[in-house]
Motif scaffolding. Sequence first.
Motif, PDB file in Angstrom:
ATOM      1  N   ASN A   1       0.800  -1.218   0.000  1.00  0.00           N
ATOM      2  CA  ASN A   1       0.000   0.000   0.000  1.00  0.00           C
ATOM      3  C   ASN A   1       0.833   1.269   0.000  1.00  0.00           C
ATOM      4  O   ASN A   1       0.317   2.364   0.086  1.00  0.00           O
ATOM      5  CB  ASN A   1      -0.969   0.014   1.177  1.00  0.00           C
ATOM      6  N   SER A   2       2.146   1.087  -0.047  1.00  0.00           N
ATOM      7  CA  SER A   2       3.029   2.246  -0.068  1.00  0.00           C
ATOM      8  C   SER A   2       4.085   2.044  -1.141  1.00  0.00           C
ATOM      9  O   SER A   2       4.393   0.922  -1.511  1.00  0.00           O
ATOM     10  CB  SER A   2       3.761   2.386   1.260  1.00  0.00           C
ATOM     11  N   SER A   3       4.617   3.156  -1.606  1.00  0.00           N
ATOM     12  CA  SER A   3       5.746   3.066  -2.523  1.00  0.00           C
ATOM     13  C   SER A   3       6.933   3.738  -1.860  1.00  0.00           C
ATOM     14  O   SER A   3       6.771   4.724  -1.129  1.00  0.00           O
ATOM     15  CB  SER A   3       5.472   3.809  -3.829  1.00  0.00           C
ATOM     16  N   LEU A   4       8.109   3.194  -2.120  1.00  0.00           N
ATOM     17  CA  LEU A   4       9.327   3.743  -1.533  1.00  0.00           C
ATOM     18  C   LEU A   4      10.312   4.119  -2.624  1.00  0.00           C
ATOM     19  O   LEU A   4      10.561   3.323  -3.537  1.00  0.00           O
ATOM     20  CB  LEU A   4       9.994   2.675  -0.662  1.00  0.00           C
ATOM     21  N   TYR A   5      10.857   5.315  -2.518  1.00  0.00           N
ATOM     22  CA  TYR A   5      11.872   5.771  -3.473  1.00  0.00           C
ATOM     23  C   TYR A   5      13.090   6.257  -2.695  1.00  0.00           C
ATOM     24  O   TYR A   5      12.959   7.127  -1.830  1.00  0.00           O
ATOM     25  CB  TYR A   5      11.339   6.937  -4.321  1.00  0.00           C
ATOM     26  N   PHE A   6      14.246   5.681  -2.988  1.00  0.00           N
ATOM     27  CA  PHE A   6      15.486   6.147  -2.368  1.00  0.00           C
ATOM     28  C   PHE A   6      16.489   6.421  -3.470  1.00  0.00           C
ATOM     29  O   PHE A   6      16.596   5.640  -4.422  1.00  0.00           O
ATOM     30  CB  PHE A   6      16.020   5.104  -1.381  1.00  0.00           C
ATOM     31  N   PHE A   7      17.203   7.533  -3.355  1.00  0.00           N
ATOM     32  CA  PHE A   7      18.099   7.868  -4.456  1.00  0.00           C
ATOM     33  C   PHE A   7      19.436   8.431  -4.012  1.00  0.00           C
ATOM     34  O   PHE A   7      19.580   8.962  -2.917  1.00  0.00           O
ATOM     35  CB  PHE A   7      17.410   8.845  -5.418  1.00  0.00           C
ATOM     36  N   VAL A   8      20.400   8.268  -4.913  1.00  0.00           N
ATOM     37  CA  VAL A   8      21.722   8.858  -4.734  1.00  0.00           C
ATOM     38  C   VAL A   8      21.634  10.268  -5.313  1.00  0.00           C
ATOM     39  O   VAL A   8      21.431  10.436  -6.521  1.00  0.00           O
ATOM     40  CB  VAL A   8      22.797   8.023  -5.458  1.00  0.00           C
ATOM     41  N   ALA A   9      21.752  11.269  -4.450  1.00  0.00           N
ATOM     42  CA  ALA A   9      21.542  12.658  -4.867  1.00  0.00           C
ATOM     43  C   ALA A   9      22.810  13.206  -5.523  1.00  0.00           C
ATOM     44  O   ALA A   9      23.464  14.111  -5.005  1.00  0.00           O
ATOM     45  CB  ALA A   9      21.119  13.493  -3.667  1.00  0.00           C
ATOM     46  N   ASP A  10      23.149  12.643  -6.683  1.00  0.00           N
ATOM     47  CA  ASP A  10      24.415  13.027  -7.316  1.00  0.00           C
ATOM     48  C   ASP A  10      24.384  14.444  -7.894  1.00  0.00           C
ATOM     49  O   ASP A  10      25.378  15.156  -7.843  1.00  0.00           O
ATOM     50  CB  ASP A  10      24.869  11.982  -8.356  1.00  0.00           C
ATOM     51  N   LEU A  11      23.232  14.872  -8.405  1.00  0.00           N
ATOM     52  CA  LEU A  11      23.175  16.237  -8.944  1.00  0.00           C
ATOM     53  C   LEU A  11      23.372  17.266  -7.827  1.00  0.00           C
ATOM     54  O   LEU A  11      23.971  18.307  -8.034  1.00  0.00           O
ATOM     55  CB  LEU A  11      21.835  16.486  -9.641  1.00  0.00           C
ATOM     56  N   HIS A  12      22.878  16.933  -6.652  1.00  0.00           N
ATOM     57  CA  HIS A  12      23.052  17.848  -5.523  1.00  0.00           C
ATOM     58  C   HIS A  12      24.519  18.027  -5.168  1.00  0.00           C
ATOM     59  O   HIS A  12      24.934  19.088  -4.717  1.00  0.00           O
ATOM     60  CB  HIS A  12      22.291  17.351  -4.299  1.00  0.00           C
TER      61      HIS A  12
END
Length: 347
Positions: free
Chosen positions: A39-50
């Motif tokens: 019932n949930s979605s999870l997104y984790f990312f490598v903030a390379d542009l930051h």
Amino acid sequence: RSTILSGIQPTGTFHLGNYFGAIKSWHDLNNLVKKSEGNSSLYFFVADLHSLTVPQDYQMLQKQRLEAYASIIACGIDPQLSTIYYQSCIPEITSIQWVLSCFSSMGYLNRMTQWKSKANLKDNANVSDENALGKVKLGLFGYPVLMASDVLTFRATHVPVGQDQSQHLELTREVAQSFNKSVGSKYFNDPHTLLTPTKKILSLKNPLKKMSKSDKEPLSKIFITDSANEITKKFNKATTDSIEGKLTFDLENRPGVSNLISILAAVKNKSIEQIVIDVEDFSKKELKEAVAEAVINELEEPAKKYKELISNPEYLQKLSDLGTEKARIVANRTLKDVMRLVGMSSY
Ligand code: ATP
Ligand code: MG
């Protein structure tokens, strides 16, 4: 239905602060989602542009991106349950950022503190001041708008972050509202800030500072990839104090001892009060040994997993390709909607 999203910069090997302040809490969310049966979605990312907002060694950055990706998975984020991607692989984020930047007030951005601290300016520095203007790049000043886009592109409902990022999430809500108002639609919802339970892990060498990737002193931090020997050695050399008698939690007068107690509380998932009861009769040496043992135990699995993953770049590439593919489906939908709402339906 909730959508949880968070990111971490590839600015160096992850340490205990990143582990407890960020990824461990993502891991707990990951488990929550497992229970909620989709019932949930999870997104984790490598903030390379930051990470481009401050000077970088780009060859090093290339390597650190991969290490960051591997570390996220090594710390227990399941690539089957979560979408894990490199921010730079999702061009929709920067396209949406452009539109959002047209709804972001310079006055509001001017009040943010991070661009000032990263450019070594005082908190009262101002973009109207020539000295500040000369030092600060547009990307650093506009960083919060990219962060707003990170969040809004995936229509996130909850964003787990450390205290330092809550200001940027307020701006995200502000931008979302401003966009909604201008286009006459309730398209973006307000994302909630989820503050992580472990507030701040301090440097082992100078417990007046936080443990940080950018600290050059290797003895100041425990890396998630450290061997048992290194962990023992670093805790042994940790700065404490010369106060005698029972151990107490007192951040102001005993930051070193208090930091060790906080770490133990985080590992054991117990309250500070409970840990103080457990260890108050320990000597400082015994406390250090207890913390080292607990941390070795905690990091054993992540360190092992990290070694496996980092020696298999093809597999990591496959996972990140999959992450990119999944993320872009959602990002593209948002981009089309956003463009339509600003009069560009042919997009
Ligand atoms: P840098 O020194 O490059 O800024 P960092 O160690 O501060 O690196 P970030 O990538 O800026 O790490 O932060 C990633 C996440 O880790 C953030 O959510 C932040 O709140 C958390 N975090 C960083 N350092 C600590 C710390 N010492 N204690 C608790 N949480 C931390
Ligand atoms: Mg930081």
